[in-house]
Design an enzyme around this catalytic site. Structure first.
Site, PDB file in Angstrom:
ATOM      1  N   ASP A  88     -54.866 -19.831 -26.448  1.00 33.29           N
ATOM      2  CA  ASP A  88     -53.913 -20.396 -26.362  1.00 33.29           C
ATOM      3  C   ASP A  88     -53.819 -21.669 -25.651  1.00 33.29           C
ATOM      4  O   ASP A  88     -54.352 -21.591 -24.446  1.00 33.29           O
ATOM      5  CB  ASP A  88     -52.562 -19.641 -25.548  1.00 33.29           C
TER       6      ASP A  88
ATOM      7  N   ASP B 149     -49.584 -24.739 -27.622  1.00 35.09           N
ATOM      8  CA  ASP B 149     -48.167 -24.617 -27.290  1.00 35.09           C
ATOM      9  C   ASP B 149     -47.259 -26.048 -27.337  1.00 35.09           C
ATOM     10  O   ASP B 149     -47.859 -26.943 -26.799  1.00 35.09           O
ATOM     11  CB  ASP B 149     -48.308 -24.276 -25.743  1.00 35.09           C
TER      12      ASP B 149
ATOM     13  N   GLU C  31     -47.727 -25.043 -32.395  1.00 30.30           N
ATOM     14  CA  GLU C  31     -46.254 -24.377 -32.019  1.00 30.30           C
ATOM     15  C   GLU C  31     -45.397 -25.370 -32.355  1.00 30.30           C
ATOM     16  O   GLU C  31     -45.590 -26.613 -31.460  1.00 30.30           O
ATOM     17  CB  GLU C  31     -46.188 -23.629 -31.031  1.00 30.30           C
TER      18      GLU C  31
ATOM     19  N   HIS D  75     -43.947 -13.666 -28.504  1.00 32.59           N
ATOM     20  CA  HIS D  75     -43.897 -13.317 -27.057  1.00 32.59           C
ATOM     21  C   HIS D  75     -42.374 -13.923 -26.763  1.00 32.59           C
ATOM     22  O   HIS D  75     -42.266 -13.558 -25.535  1.00 32.59           O
ATOM     23  CB  HIS D  75     -45.012 -13.580 -26.272  1.00 32.59           C
ATOM     24  N   ASP D  76     -42.120 -14.918 -27.742  1.00 37.42           N
ATOM     25  CA  ASP D  76     -40.737 -15.673 -27.410  1.00 37.42           C
ATOM     26  C   ASP D  76     -39.676 -15.141 -28.054  1.00 37.42           C
ATOM     27  O   ASP D  76     -38.469 -15.618 -27.924  1.00 37.42           O
ATOM     28  CB  ASP D  76     -41.109 -16.918 -27.479  1.00 37.42           C
TER      29      ASP D  76
HETATM   30  O1  TEU Z   1     -42.405 -21.731 -26.308  1.00 34.36           O
HETATM   31  C1  TEU Z   1     -42.163 -23.085 -26.661  1.00 34.36           C
HETATM   32  C2  TEU Z   1     -40.545 -22.903 -26.986  1.00 34.36           C
HETATM   33  O2  TEU Z   1     -39.913 -23.705 -27.899  1.00 34.36           O
HETATM   34  C3  TEU Z   1     -39.820 -21.908 -26.096  1.00 34.36           C
HETATM   35  O3  TEU Z   1     -38.842 -22.694 -25.314  1.00 34.36           O
HETATM   36  C4  TEU Z   1     -39.048 -21.123 -27.093  1.00 34.36           C
HETATM   37  O4  TEU Z   1     -38.542 -21.608 -28.247  1.00 34.36           O
HETATM   38  C5  TEU Z   1     -38.035 -20.258 -26.370  1.00 34.36           C
HETATM   39  O5  TEU Z   1     -38.331 -19.927 -25.385  1.00 34.36           O
HETATM   40  C6  TEU Z   1     -37.414 -19.315 -27.411  1.00 34.36           C
HETATM   41  O6  TEU Z   1     -36.311 -18.898 -26.582  1.00 34.36           O
HETATM   42  C7  TEU Z   1     -43.906 -22.173 -25.587  1.00 34.36           C
HETATM   43  C8  TEU Z   1     -44.279 -20.612 -25.321  1.00 34.36           C
HETATM   44  O7  TEU Z   1     -44.521 -19.978 -26.620  1.00 34.36           O
HETATM   45  C9  TEU Z   1     -43.419 -20.013 -24.235  1.00 34.36           C
HETATM   46  O8  TEU Z   1     -43.758 -18.802 -23.896  1.00 34.36           O
HETATM   47  C10 TEU Z   1     -43.389 -21.008 -22.987  1.00 34.36           C
HETATM   48  O9  TEU Z   1     -42.487 -20.580 -22.125  1.00 34.36           O
HETATM   49  C11 TEU Z   1     -42.870 -22.616 -23.320  1.00 34.36           C
HETATM   50  O10 TEU Z   1     -43.693 -22.887 -24.600  1.00 34.36           O
HETATM   51  C12 TEU Z   1     -43.568 -23.200 -22.230  1.00 34.36           C
HETATM   52  O11 TEU Z   1     -45.082 -23.461 -22.206  1.00 34.36           O
END
Ligand code: TEU
Length: 556
Positions: A98, A199, A256, A332-333
């Protein structure tokens, strides 16, 4: 389009802190991942994507990196990482890391220098601005609540942080920042990793002048995403990244890209674009939004099938022959797929998990399976705010309920139960022993109570389990150019019960039919044609009759 290894590959996403604990501190670690490689291999995937494992104060579970070249001690050390990488390669598994370079941790040495003085050589590694009449430089709202600007007393300026205060945004306009990023990428690629997930990489080019965002609702802070997504120089920076780093290795890259549109993605992933291989687009996972824009993602609305079909079909058609899709339901999000898009009741969980898997894995693109998705793991259904750990959930609760009083506690608890990232982060459910075999310590995040019924050990014993269904889908993909390279033809876009589409390649056709409802319904497709049933989540085929969450694929 020249064929590439990552087009036929299937990726398994490991969230290390919730995967397998080996030293009983309650947090998953690299030795735990190493121990579970045979399980991952058995599933049949080709690539493992590891969420961040670098040194970090863990303000955002590792997405705030303080040293890109060292391992978070909670997860182990570089020796264990090297062992993991070598063993994965020995088993024929590639490893993707990542890459979090839109921002660093505020504990990174670059930021510690940058904040020392306005003349420090690292000052311009970050985005510092004077206040605006004693207030923040603009009205942007952070993803984790509050302003995206933090005032720093030492030098009497604000710095930008789209996410937590502990995640200051890097200034990509600065060529020295870009050179440092290329260097750290080479460090990992020279160790032999097989690529990067990047990311929020489409946030790295901020708009000139950092102007206020539109704020029609006159909210305390405005939505920042339209201001920072897909900025004017993203393509330029990615071309430089590809030219100086990625093109020197046979690796895969997935960006992403929150709120990127298909036309952006064709730019980013076009084979001759010299940028990235594929993107994680968000159109299909952000369909349910609160009617009150100030609440953003927080809602408890079901996802409308017609909207889901439109979003996924748009991406299938737009990138066919022009770029390459990632295919994912969750990560994970996001909330767990079977809870958010299927039906996680005891009666329909298995059937709908298999239906969702079929619907996605028969499309064109590289599928990503998030740990536990292959078991049909569900949302956590937490009922107490104290059960949540995620900074986004807790900061959002504070902003929405305590500060702005936009909704009451009970409503926000329903929204968290639907959309919180912690739904995906409960520990992996290995067996029905205490803590599901994840740890003998106190788990960092509560397990899902259903681990005694839903766990890998049980499913590995059951040939009709979700696990073995995913394994069959992966096997079908590995042996089919039609599934990998076929085009995409949507059927009945307005049908709000069935998701049906065709794939065609080299004179062959795949017909995919998925009933997204708990009802028995009738549908007819190409009834005159003799079709071979390739895979189904039922034991038999009732022709035009579709049972609850029935999903089947015909080949002809
Ligand atoms: O997530 C980016 C992002 O857009 C997040 O805000 C996500 O859309 C949101 O949390 C959904 O509810 C990336 C990573 O995947 C995330 O885990 C990190 O918290 C974020 O960037 C900051 O690095």
């Amino acid at each position: 389009m020249k064929k590439k290894w990552w087009q036929k590959a299937v990726v398994y996403q490991v969230y290390p802190r919730s995967f397998q604990d080996s030293d009983n501190d309650g947090i998953g670690d690299l030795a735990g991942v190493l121990r579970r490689l045979p399980y991952i291999k058995k599933l049949g995937v080709d690539v493992i994507w590891l969420n961040p494992i670098y040194k970090s104060p863990d303000k955002d579970n590792g997405y705030d990196i303080s040293d890109y070249r060292d391992i978070q001690p909670k997860f182990g050390n570089m020796q264990i990482f090297d062992k993991l990488l070598n063993e994965a390669h020995r088993l024929g598994l590639k490893v993707v890391m990542d890459l979090v370079v839109n921002h660093t941790s505020d504990q990174h040495k670059w930021f510690k220098e940058s904040r020392k003085s306005v003349s420090n050589p690292y000052r311009d590694f970050y985005i510092w601005r004077d206040g605006n009449d004693g207030k923040a430089p603009n009205n942007w709202g952070s993803y984790f609540g509050g302003s995206t600007w933090k005032y720093d007393e030492a030098t009497k300026q604000y710095y930008l942080h789209l996410f937590a205060e502990g995640q200051p945004d890097l200034n990509w306009e600065n060529p020295e920042v870009r050179e440092q990023v290329w260097e750290l990428m080479r460090f990992w690629l020279d160790k032999g990793i097989d690529g990067f997930r990047m990311d929020v990489i489409n946030f790295i080019s901020k708009p000139a002048g950092l102007p206020d965002a539109p704020n029609p609702e006159n909210a305390e802070y405005a939505d920042v995403e339209p201001m920072v997504a897909d900025g004017v120089k993203v393509n330029e920076y990615l071309k430089e990244m590809n030219d100086k780093v990625l093109s020197k290795y046979d690796v895969m890259s997935v960006g992403e890209m929150p709120s990127s549109k298909t036309e952006d993605a064709v730019q980013y992933t076009g084979l001759d674009a010299g940028e990235l291989n594929m993107v994680f687009q968000f159109d299909h996972v952000t369909l349910a939004f609160n009617d009150d824009p100030r609440l953003g993602k927080w809602n408890d609305k079901p996802v409308k099938l017609v909207d889901l079909k439109k979003a996924l079909s748009r991406w299938q058609k737009a990138l066919d022959g022009k770029g390459w899709n990632s295919l994912y339901w969750n990560n994970h999000d996001r909330a767990r797929a079977v809870s958010r898009f299927g039906n996680d009741s005891p009666e329909f969980r298995v059937k709908s998990a298999k239906m969702l898997a079929t619907t996605l894995h028969m499309m064109q693109g590289t599928p990503y399976i998030y740990q536990g998705e292959e078991l049909g793991m569900t949302n956590a259904h937490f009922t107490d705010l104290k059960q949540y750990q995620d900074i986004e959930s807790l900061e959002s609760y504070y902003q929405i309920v305590d500060k702005e009083k936009l909704v009451n506690h009970a409503t926000m608890m329903r929204y968290l139960a639907t959309e919180s990232r912690d739904n995906a982060r409960t520990p992996m459910q290995w067996d029905n022993s205490q803590n599901a075999g994840f740890t003998d310590g106190k788990p960092w995040l509560e397990l899902n109570k259903n681990y005694r019924e839903i766990n890998a050990a049980q499913e590995l014993q059951d040939k009709d389990s979700v696990f073995y269904f995913y394994k069959r889908l992966i096997d079908l993909r590995h042996n089919s150019d039609l599934i990998v390279y076929g085009n995409y033809v949507e059927l009945d876009p307005e049908d709000d019960e069935v998701f049906a589409y065709k794939r065609q390649y080299d004179g062959k056709t795949l017909l995919v039919i998925s009933n997204f409802t708990s009802k028995e319904i009738e549908r007819e497709y190409d009834s005159k044609i003799v079709k071979k049933l390739l895979i189904s989540n039922y034991d038999d085929d009732l022709g035009t009759k579709l049972r609850p969450y029935e999903s089947k694929v015909y080949l002809y």
